[in-house]
Design an enzyme around this catalytic site. Structure first.
Site, PDB file in Angstrom:
ATOM      1  N   ALA A  81      55.600 155.844  -5.411  1.00 43.46           N
ATOM      2  CA  ALA A  81      55.096 155.478  -6.739  1.00 43.46           C
ATOM      3  C   ALA A  81      53.580 155.385  -6.684  1.00 43.46           C
ATOM      4  O   ALA A  81      52.988 155.219  -5.612  1.00 43.46           O
ATOM      5  CB  ALA A  81      55.697 154.149  -7.179  1.00 43.46           C
TER       6      ALA A  81
ATOM      7  N   GLY B 272      59.612 155.416  -4.094  1.00 40.40           N
ATOM      8  CA  GLY B 272      60.200 155.967  -5.312  1.00 40.40           C
ATOM      9  C   GLY B 272      60.611 157.413  -5.162  1.00 40.40           C
ATOM     10  O   GLY B 272      61.512 157.884  -5.857  1.00 40.40           O
TER      11      GLY B 272
ATOM     12  N   GLU C 288      63.953 157.291  -3.581  1.00 44.63           N
ATOM     13  CA  GLU C 288      64.865 156.761  -4.601  1.00 44.63           C
ATOM     14  C   GLU C 288      65.211 157.833  -5.638  1.00 44.63           C
ATOM     15  O   GLU C 288      66.344 157.909  -6.111  1.00 44.63           O
ATOM     16  CB  GLU C 288      64.246 155.526  -5.254  1.00 44.63           C
ATOM     17  CG  GLU C 288      64.232 154.330  -4.305  1.00 44.63           C
ATOM     18  CD  GLU C 288      63.441 153.146  -4.813  1.00 44.63           C
ATOM     19  OE1 GLU C 288      63.987 152.038  -4.865  1.00 44.63           O
ATOM     20  OE2 GLU C 288      62.257 153.339  -5.186  1.00 44.63           O
TER      21      GLU C 288
ATOM     22  N   GLU D  65      58.406 149.943   1.122  1.00 41.58           N
ATOM     23  CA  GLU D  65      57.951 148.919   0.176  1.00 41.58           C
ATOM     24  C   GLU D  65      57.653 147.567   0.808  1.00 41.58           C
ATOM     25  O   GLU D  65      56.738 146.860   0.385  1.00 41.58           O
ATOM     26  CB  GLU D  65      58.996 148.740  -0.948  1.00 41.58           C
ATOM     27  CG  GLU D  65      59.000 149.853  -1.991  1.00 41.58           C
ATOM     28  CD  GLU D  65      59.895 151.015  -1.618  1.00 41.58           C
ATOM     29  OE1 GLU D  65      60.186 151.859  -2.479  1.00 41.58           O
ATOM     30  OE2 GLU D  65      60.312 151.097  -0.428  1.00 41.58           O
TER      31      GLU D  65
END
Length: 260
Positions: A66, A112, A115, A135
């Protein structure tokens, strides 16, 4: 539709959606997530699309994570809303999409990015791929489904280790973990994705949509996956695809599914 951060190309009923921010290693910002959502909304009813391949531009990254600069100063409420909107508009939306979605992981798939790949129905990877959920090294946890989908795919212990250590695994380890289905060269990655898409499209897309729904039901709290399977199995008997598929089998010919 014109996009700033993604490319959407359709050929032979296969749509390739490419995250196209190579200077940022295809990191996901709010605008990119919105564009992915809008693209999938359009593809849902697009008769020229039967299978979707998600990949990243360039040779270095699928999606490197992200865009941290966007949420570094978020409050608790803003952080929760960021995750909730992401789930609803992109990650859960893709996971429950009625058309097959293949992630072709080229290079880094971190945070992300991993994910996003895990939201796809299955994944293939290039030999240079690196996958991880880093993360916890930022003082946060995965917020786009990582704590749920990673254990489902690789098992609780391996997921715990990957998330706790914030480390990366390579493509061959990801294959060993069942995180990806196939590993190939970077040059052959999209060709393999298209080959798999071609195999899928030989079958009833109506039945495949029912299968996606039934498989996903097993991972939903309070939903009996077996009951969903029974329901979907029964519905199949009322479709033109079922009539064609069974007739073709009995007549010893190749089925030509109408898609109804």
């Amino acid at each position: 539709m014109s996009y700033q951060n993604i490319l959407v190309e359709t050929e032979n009923y296969i749509t390739t959606l490419t995250i196209n921010r190579p200077k940022k290693l295809n990191a996901l910002n709010r605008e990119t997530l919105a564009e992915i959502h809008n693209a999938f909304v359009g593809l849902e009813s697009d008769e020229e699309t039967k299978v979707i391949i998600i990949t990243g531009s360039g040779e270095k990254a699928f999606v490197a994570g992200a865009d941290i600069s966007e949420f570094a100063n978020y409050s608790v409420a803003e952080g929760k809303d960021l995750a909730a909107r992401g789930h609803q508009e992109v990650f859960d939306f893709i996971a429950n999409f009625k058309k097959p979605v293949i992630a072709a992981v080229n290079g880094f798939a971190l945070g992300g990015g991993l994910e996003l790949a895990m939201a796809a129905h299955f994944r293939i990877a290039s030999e240079n791929a690196k996958l991880g959920l880093p993360e916890t090294s930022l003082g946060v946890i995965p917020g786009y489904g990582g704590t749920q989908r990673l254990p489902q795919l690789v098992g609780k212990g391996r997921a715990m280790e990957m998330i706790m250590t914030a480390g990366m695994i390579d493509a061959n380890q990801a294959l060993q973990y069942n995180l990806v289905n196939h590993v190939t060269s970077l040059e052959d990655l999209i060709d393999l994705a298209e080959k798999l898409a071609g195999k899928i499209m030989r079958n009833s897309m109506v039945a495949i949509a029912q299968a996606i729904e039934a498989i996903n039901a097993n991972y939903e709290d309070g939903v009996n996956g077996f009951e969903q399977e029974i329901e979907g199995f029964g519905k199949s008997f009322g479709t033109e695809d079922f009539k064609e598929g069974t007739s073709a089998f009995l007549e010893k010919r190749k089925a030509d599914f109408p898609g109804e």
